[in-house]
Design an enzyme around this catalytic site. Sequence first.
Site, PDB file in Angstrom:
ATOM      1  N   ASN A 108       1.025  -1.235  -0.527  1.00 29.11           N
ATOM      2  CA  ASN A 108       0.057  -0.217  -0.033  1.00 29.11           C
ATOM      3  C   ASN A 108       0.871   1.214   0.080  1.00 29.11           C
ATOM      4  O   ASN A 108       2.494   1.262   0.385  1.00 29.11           O
ATOM      5  CB  ASN A 108      -0.789   0.337   1.118  1.00 29.11           C
ATOM      6  CG  ASN A 108      -1.813   1.171   1.798  1.00 29.11           C
ATOM      7  OD1 ASN A 108      -2.323   1.503   0.158  1.00 29.11           O
ATOM      8  ND2 ASN A 108      -1.674   1.789   2.745  1.00 29.11           N
ATOM      9  N   HIS A 110       1.054   4.988   1.437  1.00 34.52           N
ATOM     10  CA  HIS A 110      -0.046   5.868   2.263  1.00 34.52           C
ATOM     11  C   HIS A 110       0.869   7.314   2.171  1.00 34.52           C
ATOM     12  O   HIS A 110       1.886   7.640   2.626  1.00 34.52           O
ATOM     13  CB  HIS A 110      -0.021   5.235   3.894  1.00 34.52           C
ATOM     14  CG  HIS A 110      -0.710   6.375   5.279  1.00 34.52           C
ATOM     15  ND1 HIS A 110      -1.702   6.477   4.365  1.00 34.52           N
ATOM     16  CD2 HIS A 110      -0.587   6.978   5.478  1.00 34.52           C
ATOM     17  CE1 HIS A 110      -2.855   6.445   5.218  1.00 34.52           C
ATOM     18  NE2 HIS A 110      -1.661   7.399   6.072  1.00 34.52           N
ATOM     19  N   SER A 137       4.678   6.103   2.246  1.00 35.53           N
ATOM     20  CA  SER A 137       5.260   5.153   2.440  1.00 35.53           C
ATOM     21  C   SER A 137       4.708   4.200   1.981  1.00 35.53           C
ATOM     22  O   SER A 137       3.906   4.228   1.961  1.00 35.53           O
ATOM     23  CB  SER A 137       4.612   5.094   4.135  1.00 35.53           C
ATOM     24  OG  SER A 137       5.357   6.280   5.442  1.00 35.53           O
ATOM     25  N   ASP A 146      -2.560   0.428   8.036  1.00 35.08           N
ATOM     26  CA  ASP A 146      -1.954   1.936   7.692  1.00 35.08           C
ATOM     27  C   ASP A 146      -0.864   1.574   8.774  1.00 35.08           C
ATOM     28  O   ASP A 146       0.009   1.448   9.315  1.00 35.08           O
ATOM     29  CB  ASP A 146      -2.068   2.696   8.077  1.00 35.08           C
ATOM     30  CG  ASP A 146      -3.200   3.643   6.999  1.00 35.08           C
ATOM     31  OD1 ASP A 146      -2.610   2.979   5.666  1.00 35.08           O
ATOM     32  OD2 ASP A 146      -4.038   4.214   7.230  1.00 35.08           O
TER      33      ASP A 146
END
Length: 195
Positions: A108, A110, A137, A146
């Site tokens: 992912n 972020h 990130s 997250d």
Amino acid sequence: MKLAVAILISGSGSNMVKLVKSMDDEHPAFPSVVISSRSDAPGLKKAQDLGVPTEVIDAHYFKKNHLDFEKELIQTLKFYNVEIICLAGFMKILSKKFIDNFRDRILNIHPSLLPKYRGLNTHARAIEANDPIAGCSVHLVTPELDGGPILAQSEVLIKKNETEKSLASKVLLEEHVLYPKVLLNFSNQIRKKEL
Ligand code: GRF
């Protein structure tokens, strides 16, 4: 054989475009499908224009009709033999069961320097806190929102008169560079492990 990557989006898909374009002939992975949780996501047309298959699993429709979004998502991922999942502006929280199914295979991006500012409104929170720097990130996805291991980060300076909008566009430019780099390293690592 190249590794099949699914890119999951819900919106504009600018990170998705950068990921797709980064997967050239030399790359160990290829963009097998772009899946959107919204039928009106502008990213869908961008993916089609790049010649990548697209699928829509409309989260709103599935919820309204008590249908199982993740079951459909898993079926779609299986259909495309997906080995790596990149979340790129995907606005749906995935369950622990789903994440465990694809353990250490979901990335992912972020828009904050994690572990700071998990969740939404990251830029406003960084400005509000008078932080000197912000950034983005890329992390492995675990059931903690997250909260998975950070693979790489990129920083930008927060200027005096920075607005949420100006900071968001600066950080987004960094995201576009960082995410493809991490995907390349990650794909190479998976390849090595498989040898
Ligand atoms: C990016 O800022 C990303 O970090 C966040 O959502 C935004 C998606 O933008 N998760 P785009 O759809 O890739 O343009």
